[in-house]
Enzyme design. Sequence first.
Site, mmCIF file in Angstrom:
data_model
loop_
_atom_site.group_PDB
_atom_site.id
_atom_site.type_symbol
_atom_site.label_atom_id
_atom_site.label_comp_id
_atom_site.label_asym_id
_atom_site.label_seq_id
_atom_site.Cartn_x
_atom_site.Cartn_y
_atom_site.Cartn_z
ATOM 1 C CE1 TYR A 1 -3.523 0.243 1.539
ATOM 2 C CE2 TYR A 1 -5.745 -0.675 1.490
ATOM 3 C CZ TYR A 1 -4.442 -0.629 0.998
ATOM 4 O OH TYR A 1 -4.088 -1.447 -0.037
ATOM 5 C CD GLU B 1 -1.728 0.476 -1.648
ATOM 6 O OE1 GLU B 1 -1.851 -0.666 -1.200
ATOM 7 O OE2 GLU B 1 -0.622 1.023 -1.826
#
Length: 387
Positions: free
Chosen positions: A107, A195
């Site tokens: 992530y 993101e």
Amino acid sequence: MKIHEYQAKELLGAYGVPVPGGEVAETPEEVFEAAKAYDKCVIKAQIHSGGRGKGGGVKLANSPEEAKAIAEKMIGMQLVTKQTGPEGKLVRKVLVTEATNIAKEYYLSIAVDNENAGLVIIASAAGGTEIEETAANHPELIVKEPISVYEGFHNYKGIEVARKLGLSGELQKEFIGILRNMTKLFLEKDCSLVEINPLVLTEEGHLLALDAKVNFDDNALMRHPEIVALRDVNEENPKEVKASEYDLNYISLEGNIGCLVNGAGLAMATMDIIKKFGGEPANFLDVGGSATTERVTAAFEILLSDPNVKAIMVNIFGGIMKCDIIAEGVVAAAKNIGMTVPLVVRLEGTNVDRGKEILKESGLAIIAAEDMADAARKAVAAAGGAK
Ligand code: ADP
Ligand code: MG
């Protein structure tokens, strides 16, 4: 403002972040054609919500025929994910993209860090669809590193994060390059979030952005017409779209008392006081300092188009904007569209007496209130009482 995954990946790609090839398609036939470019491909629903993988919006196809069959089901479906609410979101487009052999999922994001008035890198070696659960149950697996907006990105920050994720050698270099480019995108395009989840390590040994989400600061959009061009109003709340056309600061909520207020602070206080008396606001709405009849009418139309709204509370403090002008706007708007729910009005400030007269003379069934508490009490009662 939000954009789709395929648009976010195009942007990231333009900034030098490695992304897989892909093509967006709106019909099963287009999916079939696009899928011919790959041995195996993944069909991904393009909606402005995450959690698609778990909701059935990300599917592997081993042939163009299979891709087409998947698309026939996916395009036009109401995709329900944990971010869409139970009604789901209509899938109008899908991304046909290369299927990647994944060795590991990371992530990686850059977000606004309010506490430090800067940016923050958030990263984890436990990326993928479980990241929210990981953040909640194993916060020690989440790495955070602040970035100053004045200094920008420095390699040592990247090295620090890479080390904590266990990335070394060539991979560390790739990782730092990705972070540098993400930061550049963030700052140049006035983003509020960049993101990548997952950022994958492929079996071939490289890093690749398999999913991306890029959000923008609405207040900076006037500097980026090329970003505004990416807007997909189909994905937005129709009431909020209409409000933005009239420059109204409106946010749709779940309650049953519509609020029409001038000034953001007073609008917040109005929502608070409605809750204090046991009611639920249906929206936040700041009509601003230059509320014309046209804008007040649009505001009423937006409030009344919400079937949940059982009463409307108008709360105006006349300062530069005088109460009589607002009262005229309220009366004209109410007459134009026909008020279908009880209307509670509280006016205070410049020319308040004239304002109240105008409301009274209008003959409309307006419930006048003395002060904010009185207005909130009356609005809650008119909407069916405290819960
Ligand atoms: P969402 O975050 O909305 O669930 P993702 O794009 O992150 O959607 O997809 C969910 C999961 O599906 C990813 O974590 C990854 O494991 C897998 N996936 C997504 N795209 C691909 C791809 N191109 N090739 C292989 N697997 C993929
Ligand atoms: Mg994802």
